[in-house]
Scaffold this motif. Structure first.
Motif, PDB file in Angstrom:
ATOM      1  N   TYR A  68       0.125   4.415  -7.145  1.00  0.00           N
ATOM      2  CA  TYR A  68      -0.417   4.250  -5.804  1.00  0.00           C
ATOM      3  C   TYR A  68      -1.136   2.904  -5.740  1.00  0.00           C
ATOM      4  O   TYR A  68      -1.858   2.526  -6.674  1.00  0.00           O
ATOM      5  N   ASN A  69      -0.935   2.168  -4.627  1.00  0.00           N
ATOM      6  CA  ASN A  69      -1.573   0.874  -4.418  1.00  0.00           C
ATOM      7  C   ASN A  69      -2.495   0.914  -3.207  1.00  0.00           C
ATOM      8  O   ASN A  69      -2.187   1.561  -2.200  1.00  0.00           O
ATOM      9  N   TRP A  70      -3.609   0.186  -3.296  1.00  0.00           N
ATOM     10  CA  TRP A  70      -4.476  -0.103  -2.166  1.00  0.00           C
ATOM     11  C   TRP A  70      -4.477  -1.613  -1.970  1.00  0.00           C
ATOM     12  O   TRP A  70      -4.785  -2.365  -2.905  1.00  0.00           O
ATOM     13  N   SER A 127       0.816  -1.206   0.000  1.00  0.00           N
ATOM     14  CA  SER A 127       0.000   0.000   0.000  1.00  0.00           C
ATOM     15  C   SER A 127       0.856   1.264   0.000  1.00  0.00           C
ATOM     16  O   SER A 127       1.937   1.310   0.589  1.00  0.00           O
TER      17      SER A 127
END
Length: 494
Positions: A323-325, A275
């Motif tokens: 961007y990572n979730w 994340s």
């Protein structure tokens, strides 16, 4: 045919998810300990299977007698670019020495690649049709790797052998004859590449790998009887291959942890957190595969068009941010990148008229491109398997140098900024702290371009027109490193 790699990645991700579904739960994040290469043991014999995609870039010349059987130097030059699915089996052995992993691997691949071209049609009399089909190939390679826990980063290289089929046909319109010949070659050469392999569950590991293979040169020729003698058709090609593939391996014997542990490989490393924001850089190689039509019109009329492949090839490099979730082992993200490219290819066509200094050289260049993509991934230990796709854009330049007769030389070009789409996949592995490395493949489609150039011609006053049209399709193989901000946590339960 360009989607087989993505299907394999989907299957690989899906299989992993099913195996863990009963145990998944989102756990709190805790501060990450440093990665220790001793946590996972890569030593042992393994067997596996793979599926992927191959794109050749075979510079070729087609020699053909001209008017009245007189030889015409130089021959036409085009690129044959057989592309398509491939799949096969591999077996190997690794020996781990601390963080260093030494190994040997052999594989055999079956291929569905092919390409064809139709050249020497500008005089409406004689046509040469060529087709090239890599049938299968195998390699025996050494592997040199760095183990970061249950992720292995490696380079590989060694011996290669392959079989290539070629078909050549000569069509003589005035005589209403077709003469054809088929050729089969077994070739040897070398291969070099690299990849990333990661533990999945139990004794299973998954990998994404790139290979460049060079099988040398082939030359095929046959003779055709004509009134008053014979003519010879000759096709010479370099055999060069770019391969990306995803694979599964099963390792025999031993345990996945250091010798003091007895736990299975499945818990060799804590689940890494992906994340947050990240920024990085990449470098690699791009191979275009632009199906092209070349036609020319003069005051005396138009010849039949020639059809062939232009394959701009060369280095690519640039930067990315995203961007990572992360939701337990599943990940969604967005990423954008901008690439500088030096991909160039040339074709020399219309050569059947070079007796009168009227040939045409076509040059295609991809100068830069960028993408904006979504990512869907599955995390396993300190590795991330992902698919990616979205929008693409780039700059394409087409130029010609036209010989319009003795002393009549013209050079013109056209530049386009095109939009399109991209689809691909890859694997990313944590190295240390906030740093990770990835290996990625992208297919980029920038639509079609068509350019018409007016140039002077000695025998066709005042001008003649040349049209070059086709699709812009690029295959990108690249490796990169990322720095993730706030990378101080892992998922506690794995």
């Amino acid at each position: 045919m360009k989607k087989e790699l993505f299907v394999e990645l989907s299957m690989l991700i899906g299989a992993t998810a099913a195996a863990r579904a009963a145990d998944l739960s989102q756990s709190p994040y805790v501060k990450a300990p440093p990665l220790e290469s001793g946590l996972y043991d890569w030593t042992g014999i393994y067997l596996g299977a793979n599926v992927g995609y191959g794109v050749a870039r075979d510079q070729s010349t087609v020699g053909f007698p001209g008017f009245f059987g007189a030889p015409v130097p130089p021959p036409e030059s085009v690129t044959q670019a057989p592309a398509g699915w491939l799949g096969g089996l591999q077996a190997g052995y690794n020996k781990q020495l601390g963080s260093l992993v030494l190994g040997i691997e052999g594989d055999w691949q079956w291929s569905g690649q092919r390409d064809s071209a139709c050249v020497f049609t500008c005089d409406d009399e004689s046509t040469v049709r060529i087709e090239q089909k890599p049938r299968d190939f195998g390699t025996v390679r050494g592997r040199l790797g760095y183990a970061a826990g249950s992720v292995l980063f490696y380079l590989t290289g060694g011996f290669a052998v392959g079989r290539v089929d070629a078909n050549v046909a000569l069509v003589r319109a005035l005589e209403r004859t077709v003469n054809a010949a088929s050729f089969n070659h077994t070739l040897t050469g070398g291969t070099v590449g690299g990849g990333i392999e990661a533990a999945l569950f139990g004794n299973w590991t998954g990998k994404v790998e790139y290979l460049y293979m060079d099988l040398g040169r082939v030359s095929d020729s046959f003779s055709t009887a004509i009134p008053g003698g014979t003519i010879t058709t000759r096709v010479t090609s370099d055999i060069r291959e770019h391969i990306v593939r995803a694979g599964l391996n099963y390792r025999f014997g031993g345990v996945g942890l250091a010798s003091t542990e007895t736990k299975p490989r499945a818990i060799a490393a804590a689940l890494h957190s992906w994340s947050g924001f990240y920024v990085g850089a990449n470098a690699g190689y791009g191979v275009g595969r632009d199906r092209t039509t070349f036609g020319r019109a003069t005051a005396l009329g138009s010849g039949l068009p020639e059809t062939f492949t232009i394959a701009p090839g060369g280095a690519v490099g640039g930067g990315q941010l995203g961007y990572n979730w992360q939701f337990a082992q599943w990940l969604v993200g967005v990423e954008t990148d901008l690439q500088a490219a030096h991909q160039v290819d040339e074709a020399c066509v219309g050569a059947c008229e070079l007796t009168f200094n009227t040939g045409t050289t076509i040059q295609r260049t991809l100068g830069w491109f960028g993408t904006a993509r979504g990512r869907l991934g599955y995390a396993t230990g300190p590795a991330l398997l992902y698919m990616t796709g979205g929008a693409a854009y780039g700059q394409v330049r087409t130029g010609i140098t036209d010989l319009g007769g003795a002393g009549v030389v013209s050079s013109v070009n056209a530049t386009h900024t095109k939009g399109g789409w991209t689809l691909g996949g890859g694997i990313e592995g944590a190295i240390s702290g906030p740093w990770s490395a990835k290996l990625e493949y992208l297919y980029v489609d920038l639509g079609n371009v068509s350019d018409t150039f007016a140039t002077p011609a000695l025998f066709s006053p005042p001008l003649r027109t040349t049209t070059v049209a086709g699709g812009i399709h690029d295959h990108v193989f690249r490796a990169g490193v990322n720095y993730r901000f706030g990378a101080d946590s892992i998922v506690a339960k794995y």
